[in-house]
Design an enzyme around this catalytic site. Structure first.
Site, short mmCIF file in Angstrom:
data_model
loop_
_atom_site.label_atom_id
_atom_site.label_comp_id
_atom_site.label_asym_id
_atom_site.label_seq_id
_atom_site.Cartn_x
_atom_site.Cartn_y
_atom_site.Cartn_z
N LYS A 231 0.81 -1.23 0.00
CA LYS A 231 0.00 0.00 0.00
C LYS A 231 0.84 1.28 0.00
O LYS A 231 0.45 2.27 -0.60
CB LYS A 231 -0.96 0.01 1.20
CG LYS A 231 -2.12 -0.97 1.04
CD LYS A 231 -3.09 -0.88 2.19
CE LYS A 231 -4.19 -1.90 2.02
NZ LYS A 231 -5.20 -1.82 3.10
N ASP B 61 -10.35 2.41 2.42
CA ASP B 61 -10.50 1.54 3.60
C ASP B 61 -11.39 2.19 4.67
O ASP B 61 -12.26 1.54 5.24
CB ASP B 61 -9.14 1.21 4.22
CG ASP B 61 -8.35 0.22 3.36
OD1 ASP B 61 -8.98 -0.59 2.65
OD2 ASP B 61 -7.11 0.26 3.41
N GLY C 69 -4.26 -0.56 18.14
CA GLY C 69 -3.27 -0.64 17.06
C GLY C 69 -3.02 0.73 16.46
O GLY C 69 -3.92 1.58 16.44
N GLY D 182 -0.88 0.96 13.42
CA GLY D 182 -0.13 0.67 12.20
C GLY D 182 -0.87 1.18 10.97
O GLY D 182 -1.72 2.08 11.06
N ALA E 182 -3.20 -0.14 9.17
CA ALA E 182 -4.65 -0.34 9.15
C ALA E 182 -5.35 0.82 9.87
O ALA E 182 -6.39 1.32 9.41
CB ALA E 182 -5.00 -1.67 9.81
N MET F 71 -11.32 -5.42 12.40
CA MET F 71 -11.08 -5.08 11.00
C MET F 71 -10.63 -6.30 10.19
O MET F 71 -10.66 -6.27 8.97
CB MET F 71 -10.05 -3.94 10.89
CG MET F 71 -10.73 -2.60 11.18
SD MET F 71 -9.67 -1.17 11.37
CE MET F 71 -8.76 -1.17 9.90
#
Ligand code: ATR
Length: 268
Positions: free
Chosen positions: A65, A102, A126, A128, A130, A213
């Site tokens: 990505k 996303d 998290g 990161g 995502a 997710m």
């Protein structure tokens, strides 16, 4: 016939070709959508060849990505803030446009579940890639966000970067205030290893809803299994988010929004 693809490594498990095939049938679009295995060393060259051969667009998944993002000429605001893209589109002038759908996919799915009301407190586990990809659309949907991460500095960095867009704070995973969060979202990469982040059970027990997710076929993800074992009933994995991000990419390419609900009800 216009060609699209999803690039990733690994890619065989991807559901995107099946999803886009259904969207194309649903909306009467003459297109094909294939899975392409990216090469860690030669991804840039592969992508350039793909577009040189006339492809109109693609999705990009792990681990490409950020690399796809760097190949683009123009960016949507949500791709720019994420610093990564899951969608590329070849423009009429030959330039490559990067978008990140996303977050829109997540927001669509939370709306579908009836879990998105203004001014809610969302806890994201998290910090990161995502997480980065979904922060702007969540803040634009008027959600107040607390990012909890094992490495506090990464969560703080994101909170600082996104603070111009809304209310966002950072905390260490181990010291999440035991508050009632409207939605707790798992955005760590841990489920892939069959594990879950180490958080106090009360955080999940008190949550209004729990979202992962990640998704798993015909079973619960480790995070959803944990939430259920703690008595949480309002749970969802990220399959609807996957379908949602696909629908927003499809709209960018074809100018028509497919029906997410029809696909989710029918399954793939
Ligand atoms: P992705 O693109 O899937 O977000 P990533 O950018 O590598 O992948 O981020 C992985 C996330 O999962 C990070 O927030 C990471 O926490 P750190 O920033 O502290 O590394 C989190 N994560 C991975 N393994 C973890 C573990 N064992 N416990 C807690 N969090 C973990």
């Amino acid at each position: 016939m216009d060609t699209y693809a999803v690039w990733g490594n690994p890619i065989a498990q991807s559901k995107s070709p099946a999803i886009h095939k259904i969207f194309a049938e649903q909306t009467g679009q003459n297109m094909k959508y294939i899975a392409m295995l990216g090469d860690e060393q030669h991804f840039e060259r592969q992508l350039q060849e793909f577009f040189a051969q006339g492809a109109k667009g693609c999705n990009v998944t792990a681990p490409f990505k950020e690399r796809a993002y760097r190949l683009a000429d123009e960016y949507s605001e949500r791709a720019l803030t994420a610093g990564a893209c899951n969608t590329l589109k070849k423009l009429e002038n030959g330039k490559l446009y990067a978008d990140n759908t996303d977050g829109a996919g997540l927001v669509s799915d939370l709306q579908r579940l009836g879990w998105l009301k203004p001014n809610q407190q969302i806890l994201i586990l998290g910090a990161g890639g995502a997480t980065k990809g979904v922060l702007l659309p969540l803040l634009q949907a008027q959600q107040k966000i607390l990012i909890a991460n094992r490495t506090l500095a990464k969560a703080e960095e994101l909170a600082e970067k996104f603070s111009p867009y809304g209310e966002i704070r950072a905390v260490e995973l181990k010291t999440i205030p035991p508050y009632r969060y409207d939605v707790v979202i798992n955005a760590t990469s841990l489920g892939l290893t069959g594990k879950t982040a180490d958080i106090q059970p009360e955080i999940l027990q008190q949550a209004g809803a729990v979202y992962d997710m990640q998704y798993a076929k015909e079973t619960d993800t480790p995070f959803i299994a944990l939430a259920k074992s703690l008595g949480v009933n309002n749970v969802s994995d990220g399959f609807g988010m996957l379908v949602g991000q696909a629908a927003h990419s499809f709209r960018l390419w074809r100018g028509i929004m497919p029906d997410i609900e029809v696909l989710l009800n029918r399954g793939i």
